[in-house]
Design an enzyme around this catalytic site. Structure first.
Site, PDB file in Angstrom:
ATOM      1  N   GLU A  16      13.458   3.904   0.531  1.00 23.93           N
ATOM      2  CA  GLU A  16      12.807   4.248   1.584  1.00 23.93           C
ATOM      3  C   GLU A  16      13.424   4.076   2.837  1.00 23.93           C
ATOM      4  O   GLU A  16      12.853   3.827   3.919  1.00 23.93           O
ATOM      5  CB  GLU A  16      11.061   3.819   1.623  1.00 23.93           C
ATOM      6  CG  GLU A  16      10.546   3.824   0.374  1.00 23.93           C
ATOM      7  CD  GLU A  16      10.438   5.121  -0.281  1.00 23.93           C
ATOM      8  OE1 GLU A  16      10.732   6.469   0.427  1.00 23.93           O
ATOM      9  OE2 GLU A  16       9.998   5.377  -1.544  1.00 23.93           O
ATOM     10  N   PHE A  37       0.590  -1.321   0.140  1.00 22.52           N
ATOM     11  CA  PHE A  37       0.137   0.067   0.163  1.00 22.52           C
ATOM     12  C   PHE A  37       0.832   1.289  -0.151  1.00 22.52           C
ATOM     13  O   PHE A  37       1.906   1.353   0.929  1.00 22.52           O
ATOM     14  CB  PHE A  37      -0.920  -0.032   1.357  1.00 22.52           C
ATOM     15  CG  PHE A  37      -1.736   1.125   1.287  1.00 22.52           C
ATOM     16  CD1 PHE A  37      -2.922   1.299   0.559  1.00 22.52           C
ATOM     17  CD2 PHE A  37      -1.426   2.286   2.275  1.00 22.52           C
ATOM     18  CE1 PHE A  37      -3.739   2.380   0.701  1.00 22.52           C
ATOM     19  CE2 PHE A  37      -2.176   3.520   2.167  1.00 22.52           C
ATOM     20  CZ  PHE A  37      -3.416   3.378   1.287  1.00 22.52           C
ATOM     21  N   GLY A  38       0.809   2.109  -0.868  1.00 20.71           N
ATOM     22  CA  GLY A  38       1.440   3.280  -0.981  1.00 20.71           C
ATOM     23  C   GLY A  38       0.476   4.635  -0.723  1.00 20.71           C
ATOM     24  O   GLY A  38      -0.727   4.561  -1.397  1.00 20.71           O
ATOM     25  N   TYR A  39       1.121   5.626   0.250  1.00 20.72           N
ATOM     26  CA  TYR A  39       0.195   6.662   0.357  1.00 20.72           C
ATOM     27  C   TYR A  39       0.958   7.968   0.132  1.00 20.72           C
ATOM     28  O   TYR A  39       0.136   9.049   0.164  1.00 20.72           O
ATOM     29  CB  TYR A  39      -0.320   6.601   1.914  1.00 20.72           C
ATOM     30  CG  TYR A  39       1.039   6.514   2.779  1.00 20.72           C
ATOM     31  CD1 TYR A  39       1.610   5.124   3.016  1.00 20.72           C
ATOM     32  CD2 TYR A  39       1.654   7.434   3.396  1.00 20.72           C
ATOM     33  CE1 TYR A  39       2.613   5.086   3.789  1.00 20.72           C
ATOM     34  CE2 TYR A  39       2.537   7.433   4.358  1.00 20.72           C
ATOM     35  CZ  TYR A  39       3.006   6.265   4.531  1.00 20.72           C
ATOM     36  OH  TYR A  39       4.437   6.076   5.340  1.00 20.72           O
ATOM     37  N   GLY A  40       2.167   7.845  -0.198  1.00 19.35           N
ATOM     38  CA  GLY A  40       2.926   9.186  -0.499  1.00 19.35           C
ATOM     39  C   GLY A  40       3.629   9.084  -1.805  1.00 19.35           C
ATOM     40  O   GLY A  40       3.031   8.745  -2.889  1.00 19.35           O
ATOM     41  N   SER A  41       4.939   9.178  -1.906  1.00 17.29           N
ATOM     42  CA  SER A  41       5.807   9.293  -3.192  1.00 17.29           C
ATOM     43  C   SER A  41       5.273   7.856  -4.142  1.00 17.29           C
ATOM     44  O   SER A  41       5.346   7.809  -5.172  1.00 17.29           O
ATOM     45  CB  SER A  41       7.151   9.360  -3.059  1.00 17.29           C
ATOM     46  OG  SER A  41       7.816   8.372  -2.500  1.00 17.29           O
TER      47      SER A  41
END
Ligand code: BEZ
Length: 194
Positions: free
Chosen positions: A99, A24-28
């Site tokens: 990251e 799950f990605g919520y930023g870049s």
């Protein structure tokens, strides 16, 4: 917790025999998709709020003038919209390095737009990491972002691209959009009107 989390993340999960994993990605990760994926679906996770509370000394700032990037903060009732990717486990070898500044992988349940669910992983920078900056007024966060730049480019570009991607996803991230409004020099929208 040291800011460099590469070794912590490599020790956290055993992917042996696993063909693919939901991330799950919520930023870049929403707009900078420089890794291969098998499938991509908009998704939401519950109980977490997106906040620009993590310092960036390596991508969008420097050790002398850190930028601010997003992490997730536990908040009952909150929902965070993002993009889920089904990836081969070897993708984490790359993402753990990309990251590395304080982010650890955690398990999470994500809900897709059709209401179905999947278990997967999400990178979160918890408040015990050395690069965590914590809460600040949104106007101050915008000022810090406006002044910061690092090897990956201006911190403002990170904010503006994320805001644009969230809009495209139909998300209403009050925190991100308030900081964007401050950064662009517009009048912040009153809380009651949001
Ligand atoms: C994300 O988009 O989910 C993300 C990006 C960078 C670090 C951590 C998470």
């Amino acid at each position: 917790m040291t800011a460099n989390t590469i070794d912590h993340n490599r020790a956290r999960y055993n992917f042996e025999g696993i063909e693919s994993v939901w991330l799950f990605g919520y930023g870049s990760l929403i707009y900078k998709v420089d890794f291969p994926f098998l499938e991509q679906r908009p998704a939401t996770i519950r109980g977490w709020a997106r906040r620009f509370w993590q310092g960036s000394h390596d991508h969008r700032g420097t050790p002398e003038a850190p930028g601010r990037v997003v992490t997730l903060i536990e908040q009952p009732g909150a929902r965070c919209k993002g993009m889920a990717y089904r990836v081969s486990p070897n993708v984490f070898e790359y993402l753990d390095v990309r990251e590395k500044n304080g982010y650890l992988r955690f398990s999470t349940t994500m809900t897709f737009d059709d209401g179905s669910h999947a278990e997967g992983l999400v990178y979160i920078a918890t408040e015990d990491n050395e690069a965590f900056l914590g809460e600040a007024p949104e106007a101050d966060i915008a000022a810090q972002i406006a002044a910061a730049a690092g090897p990956s480019g201006p911190n403002s570009e990170y904010l503006l691209r994320l805001a644009e991607s969230l809009r495209a996803l139909g998300d209403d991230c009050v925190h991100t959009f308030a900081i964007e409004t401050h950064l662009l020099g517009n009048e912040p929208v009153a809380v009651k009107d949001r």
